[in-house]
Motif scaffolding. Structure first.
Motif, mmCIF file in Angstrom:
data_model
loop_
_atom_site.group_PDB
_atom_site.id
_atom_site.type_symbol
_atom_site.label_atom_id
_atom_site.label_comp_id
_atom_site.label_asym_id
_atom_site.label_seq_id
_atom_site.Cartn_x
_atom_site.Cartn_y
_atom_site.Cartn_z
ATOM 1 N N ARG A 16 49.327 38.969 41.687
ATOM 2 C CA ARG A 16 48.606 38.759 42.952
ATOM 3 C C ARG A 16 47.154 39.197 42.766
ATOM 4 O O ARG A 16 46.858 40.379 42.678
ATOM 5 C CB ARG A 16 49.278 39.558 44.078
ATOM 6 N N PHE A 17 46.268 38.235 42.699
ATOM 7 C CA PHE A 17 44.874 38.538 42.387
ATOM 8 C C PHE A 17 43.991 38.644 43.638
ATOM 9 O O PHE A 17 42.943 39.255 43.602
ATOM 10 C CB PHE A 17 44.311 37.466 41.452
ATOM 11 N N GLY A 18 44.381 38.009 44.731
ATOM 12 C CA GLY A 18 43.626 38.131 45.968
ATOM 13 C C GLY A 18 42.292 37.416 45.972
ATOM 14 O O GLY A 18 41.383 37.796 46.726
ATOM 15 N N LEU A 19 42.124 36.385 45.149
ATOM 16 C CA LEU A 19 40.885 35.605 45.103
ATOM 17 C C LEU A 19 41.174 34.174 45.545
ATOM 18 O O LEU A 19 42.278 33.659 45.339
ATOM 19 C CB LEU A 19 40.296 35.613 43.690
ATOM 20 N N PRO A 20 40.188 33.490 46.151
ATOM 21 C CA PRO A 20 40.464 32.150 46.691
ATOM 22 C C PRO A 20 40.540 31.032 45.653
ATOM 23 O O PRO A 20 41.140 29.994 45.914
ATOM 24 C CB PRO A 20 39.295 31.917 47.648
ATOM 25 N N TYR A 21 39.920 31.227 44.478
ATOM 26 C CA TYR A 21 39.876 30.159 43.489
ATOM 27 C C TYR A 21 40.315 30.674 42.122
ATOM 28 O O TYR A 21 40.151 31.857 41.803
ATOM 29 C CB TYR A 21 38.467 29.571 43.375
ATOM 30 N N ALA A 22 40.852 29.756 41.324
ATOM 31 C CA ALA A 22 41.257 30.100 39.966
ATOM 32 C C ALA A 22 40.847 28.991 39.019
ATOM 33 O O ALA A 22 40.991 27.800 39.334
ATOM 34 C CB ALA A 22 42.766 30.317 39.884
#
Length: 299
Positions: A266-272
């Motif tokens: 779970r990184f909690g960022l909107p884009y990857a």
């Protein structure tokens, strides 16, 4: 199958100039599997061992000296997919396309997992598969999903990536995964009218991987400070300046590597941005994903 003889580096620059846009990941899950079930007893006739011998004979291959159907165990792709479907919840009931990406043959090829998913899911999604591209297979699968969804009026796709360790025959070491694993993502375009690609697969000579990866990163349209970068083993994380976070996938997982890392944590960022290099076919790949609404299944 896409095969690659690396072109002049200028071709990479032209491809890097193609416009990309992230696709939305609605749901994602990743699982590792244990030893699995034994090959025997085999309820089907003719048995798998006979099938395997006949196929190997066509290419002058014999079973590995350490492989014995009487003691070997395996996880078939259908068994792994069946175990993972509950993790995807009701989102998977709305897919009208399934794309399977794998590097290795199924331990039991008599049941096609793509066709099984077509039978199992409510909308009878169109099943397609891609292989023989190493770590690029998942990125090509996302490109195939884009092609089908944008040209055939489809809405959502299920992209399935599989690694499998049970081989009756010898295989190149870079193709043999460390463990059985499967990752699955329900994806859809953020804007159905936007025809820009969510993934790019480029033939690149190994000496040019760093330069080509830098060029691709410079073309990423998402805010860099809000973008997670997941890179495959052997790609220098320092190339991706400005990224919110850069993580490296574990080695030994040619199909699920970077994808499993995204689904598992779970990184909690909107884009990857997922970036990987397949040394066998010499393919450098990038995928852009909007993970704002990503709901992760239990693993």
């Amino acid at each position: 199958m896409l095969t690659a003889v690396s072109p002049p580096f200028s071709a990479v620059a032209r491809a890097a100039g193609s416009r990309m846009t992230p696709w939305r990941v609605v749901q994602g899950t990743y699982r590792r599997f244990g030893a699995g079930l034994p090959y025997l007893p085999d309820p089907m006739d003719p048995p798998l061992e006979e099938h395997q011998k006949d196929l190997g004979a066509l290419y002058g291959l014999e079973f590995r000296s350490d492989f014995d159907f009487g003691s070997a165990r395996r996880n078939t792709l259908c068994e792994m997919a069946e175990a993972m479907l509950p993790d995807l919840g009701h989102d998977v009931d709305e897919v009208d396309l399934v794309v399977l990406a794998r590097q290795t043959p199924d331990a039991d090829f008599r049941r096609s997992v793509a066709c099984w998913l077509n039978w199992r899911l409510p909308l009878a999604p169109t099943p397609v598969a891609v292989s023989d591209q190493g770590s690029a297979a998942g990125f090509t699968a996302l490109r195939m999903a884009h092609a089908y969804v944008t040209s055939a009026g489809l809405r959502r796709a299920l992209v399935v990536l599989a690694d499998q360790t049970s081989f009756a025959f010898d295989a190149p070491s870079e193709q043999v995964p460390a463990t059985d694993a499967m990752a699955a993502f329900v994806v859809e375009p953020v804007d159905p009218d936007d025809r820009a690609l969510p993934a790019c697969v480029l033939p690149v000579v190994p000496d040019h991987v760093a330069s080509a990866a830098s060029q691709l990163w410079q073309r990423v349209p998402t805010p860099l400070s809000e973008t997670l970068v997941v890179v495959g083993p052997g790609i220098d994380p320092a190339l991706f300046t400005g990224a919110a976070q850069v993580v490296t996938a574990e080695p030994g997982m040619p199909s699920t590597g970077v994808w499993g890392q995204l689904a598992e944590r779970r990184f909690g960022l909107p884009y990857a941005a997922l970036i990987d290099f397949a040394p066998g076919p010499s393919l450098l790949s990038i995928a852009l994903l909007d993970v704002t609404d990503l709901r992760r299944g239990d693993s």
